[in-house]
Design an enzyme around this catalytic site. Structure first.
Site, PDB file in Angstrom:
ATOM      1  N   SER A  10       0.832  -1.209   0.000  1.00  9.12           N
ATOM      2  CA  SER A  10       0.000   0.000   0.000  1.00  9.12           C
ATOM      3  C   SER A  10       0.868   1.260   0.000  1.00  9.12           C
ATOM      4  O   SER A  10       0.777   2.094  -0.909  1.00  9.12           O
ATOM      5  CB  SER A  10      -0.906   0.032   1.235  1.00  9.12           C
ATOM      6  OG  SER A  10      -1.630  -1.159   1.332  1.00  9.12           O
ATOM      7  N   LEU A  11       1.715   1.404   1.024  1.00 11.29           N
ATOM      8  CA  LEU A  11       2.494   2.641   1.158  1.00 11.29           C
ATOM      9  C   LEU A  11       3.537   2.766   0.040  1.00 11.29           C
ATOM     10  O   LEU A  11       3.702   3.841  -0.542  1.00 11.29           O
ATOM     11  CB  LEU A  11       3.185   2.678   2.532  1.00 11.29           C
ATOM     12  CG  LEU A  11       4.010   3.932   2.778  1.00 11.29           C
ATOM     13  CD1 LEU A  11       3.113   5.162   2.796  1.00 11.29           C
ATOM     14  CD2 LEU A  11       4.782   3.827   4.085  1.00 11.29           C
ATOM     15  N   GLY A  12       4.209   1.659  -0.279  1.00 14.57           N
ATOM     16  CA  GLY A  12       5.229   1.707  -1.329  1.00 14.57           C
ATOM     17  C   GLY A  12       4.621   2.099  -2.667  1.00 14.57           C
ATOM     18  O   GLY A  12       5.201   2.887  -3.426  1.00 14.57           O
ATOM     19  N   LYS A 178       6.894   8.331  16.214  1.00 13.63           N
ATOM     20  CA  LYS A 178       6.123   7.544  15.245  1.00 13.63           C
ATOM     21  C   LYS A 178       5.819   6.157  15.826  1.00 13.63           C
ATOM     22  O   LYS A 178       4.733   5.612  15.615  1.00 13.63           O
ATOM     23  CB  LYS A 178       6.905   7.424  13.930  1.00 13.63           C
ATOM     24  CG  LYS A 178       6.237   6.560  12.859  1.00 13.63           C
ATOM     25  CD  LYS A 178       4.961   7.181  12.351  1.00 13.63           C
ATOM     26  CE  LYS A 178       4.329   6.586  11.114  1.00 13.63           C
ATOM     27  NZ  LYS A 178       4.419   5.226  10.802  1.00 13.63           N
ATOM     28  N   SER A 248      -2.181  -0.061   8.538  1.00 10.71           N
ATOM     29  CA  SER A 248      -1.474  -1.148   7.848  1.00 10.71           C
ATOM     30  C   SER A 248      -1.680  -2.478   8.583  1.00 10.71           C
ATOM     31  O   SER A 248      -1.791  -3.529   7.964  1.00 10.71           O
ATOM     32  CB  SER A 248       0.010  -0.819   7.718  1.00 10.71           C
ATOM     33  OG  SER A 248       0.559  -0.512   8.978  1.00 10.71           O
ATOM     34  N   GLU A 260       2.944  -6.526  11.988  1.00  8.15           N
ATOM     35  CA  GLU A 260       4.221  -5.981  12.466  1.00  8.15           C
ATOM     36  C   GLU A 260       4.211  -5.804  13.981  1.00  8.15           C
ATOM     37  O   GLU A 260       4.973  -4.991  14.511  1.00  8.15           O
ATOM     38  CB  GLU A 260       4.496  -4.640  11.793  1.00  8.15           C
ATOM     39  CG  GLU A 260       4.741  -4.757  10.296  1.00  8.15           C
ATOM     40  CD  GLU A 260       5.119  -3.430   9.659  1.00  8.15           C
ATOM     41  OE1 GLU A 260       6.240  -3.300   9.161  1.00  8.15           O
ATOM     42  OE2 GLU A 260       4.261  -2.518   9.664  1.00  8.15           O
TER      43      GLU A 260
HETATM   44  O1  KPL Z   1       1.619   4.308   9.870  1.00  7.61           O
HETATM   45  C1  KPL Z   1       0.417   4.081   9.824  1.00  7.61           C
HETATM   46  C2  KPL Z   1       0.034   2.669   9.553  1.00  7.61           C
HETATM   47  O2  KPL Z   1      -1.134   2.396   9.278  1.00  7.61           O
HETATM   48  O3  KPL Z   1       0.931   1.821   9.626  1.00  7.61           O
HETATM   49  C3  KPL Z   1      -0.577   5.158  10.133  1.00  7.61           C
HETATM   50  C4  KPL Z   1       0.142   6.494  10.116  1.00  7.61           C
HETATM   51  C5  KPL Z   1      -1.140   4.890  11.494  1.00  7.61           C
HETATM   52  C6  KPL Z   1      -1.655   5.323   9.123  1.00  7.61           C
HETATM   53  O4  KPL Z   1      -2.630   4.358   9.208  1.00  7.61           O
END
Ligand code: KPL
Length: 296
Positions: A10-12, A178, A248, A260
C-alpha cells in the site's frame, strides 16, 4: 532522480506513484500488482488522482539507482537488505514501521542509510490501483540525528514530487514519536477492526492513547525527550488526519497476513524497564491471533 521503491504494498505503491510524477521510478513488488503496473501503469485515487507509468518488477533489476526507498514490512527487512546488497546505490531510505530497520539495513549495505517516518494513509485497492486515504507527512534524516547531504538531496527530490517532506536533525526522537503513534493506532484498529477515525473517542481511543503514553515513558527511559502529552496528542492528530484509513496492521489482519506487532508493540515491551501493561496485552492478543492462523 532514479528511485527504486522496494516493497510495492500500500504505502510503497502510493509513494512510488507520487514520486513517479517527477522522477524515474521502479517499483519492486509481487505479481499480479507488478505485472498490472507494467502493462497499464499505476492509478492513484483519493486525496490525489494520478495515472503514472513507473517501471515494475518482482526482483531488483541489475541497474544503477540514486536511491532505494524500503517500504517492506519490518519482518522482511533482512530479505530487503540481501536483495539490495548487490545494487549500485547512492543511498537507502527506510520508510518502515517499528524500530531497528535502519540498523539492519546499514549492517548489510555499503551505502548510507537514512531513517524516515511516513504518516500517509494508503490502501492497495487491487492490482495497479492504490488509494491515497489520508494526507500525511514524510520526515527523514540520518538515523542517529544530525545532517547529511544525502538527506538534503532526498528531501528536495520528495518535495519536487509534491510530497510534503521535512528533513530532520532529530530522527531518534521522531522515530520514537512515530513508534508511539503506531503502538497506539495499529494494534487497536486491527483488534477492534475499525478505521483510524474511530479512535477519536470511546474506549478504543483511550486504549490507543495509553499505549502511546507507555511508549513515551520507554523512550524517556532511553534518553529520548518525548512527553506523554505529545505522544497522546500525536495519536489523536494522526487518527484524525487519516480517519478514513484502515491502518497497515488492520489491512494485514483483513488479508489474513502476519502483522508488524513484534516490531511495534513488541519492541516497546522488549525495551521497557517498567511494566507496560497495555502494550503487553496488545502484543499478546495479536500474537495469539497470528498463532491461531499458523502465521508464527
Ligand atoms: O503508519 C500508519 C500505519 O497504518 O501503519 C498510520 C500512520 C497509522 C496510518 O494508518
Amino acid at each position: 532522480m532514479r528511485i527504486l521503491v522496494f516493497g510495492a504494498g500500500s504505502l510503497g505503491s502510493l509513494l512510488g506513484g507520487l514520486l513517479a510524477r517527477a522522477h524515474d521510478v521502479t517499483l519492486v513488488g509481487r505479481d499480479p500488482h507488478a505485472e498490472r503496473v507494467r502493462e497499464d501503469g499505476l492509478r492513484v485515487e483519493g486525496e490525489v488522482s494520478a495515472h503514472v507509468e513507473p517501471a515494475a518488477a518482482t526482483a531488483v533489476p541489475a541497474e544503477r539507482f540514486d536511491l532505494a526507498v524500503v517500504t517492506v514490512k519490518a519482518f522482511d527487512t533482512d530479505a530487503a537488505a540481501a536483495a539490495l546488497a548487490s545494487v549500485d546505490l547512492d543511498g537507502v531510505l527506510s520508510l518502515q514501521n517499528g524500530l531497528g530497520n535502519e540498523e539492519r539495513l546499514a549492517d548489510a549495505l555499503a551505502c548510507p542509510v537514512l531513517a524516515g517516518t511516513c504518516t500517509y494513509g494508503a490502501r492497495l485497492r487491487g492490482p495497479g490501483r492504490v488509494d491515497y486515504t489520508g494526507i500525511g507527512e514524510v520526515v527523514l534524516g540520518p538515523p542517529g540525528g544530525g545532517t547529511s547531504s544525502l538527506a538534503d538531496r532526498v528531501g528536495t527530490a520528495f518535495d519536487a514530487a509534491g510530497i510534503e517532506t521535512t528533513v530532520a536533525t532529530d530522527m531518534p526522537r521522531r522515530r520514537w514519536e512515530k513508534l508511539a503513534v503506531n503502538a497506539g493506532i495499529n494494534a487497536v484498529t486491527a483488534l477492534a477492526r475499525v478505521e483510524n477515525g474511530a479512535l477519536s473517542e470511546g474506549p478504543a481511543g483511550d486504549t490507543a492513547r495509553r499505549a502511546a503514553v507507555e511508549t513515551a515513558a520507554v523512550a524517556r527511559e532511553r534518553g529520548i525527550d518525548l512527553s506523554d502529552e505529545t505522544a497522546a496528542d500525536e495519536v489523536e492528530r494522526v487518527a484524525d488526519a487519516t480517519a478514513a484509513n484502515r491502518s497497515s496492521m488492520l489491512q494485514d489482519v483483513d488479508a489474513g497476513d502476519r502483522t508488524e506487532v513484534d516490531a511495534i508493540n513488541g519492541a516497546v515491551v522488549e525495551r521497557a524497564e517498567e511494566p507496560v501493561p497495555v502494550n503487553e496485552t496488545l502484543t499478546a492478543l495479536l500474537r495469539a491471533w497470528e498463532r491461531e492462523r499458523g502465521l508464527r
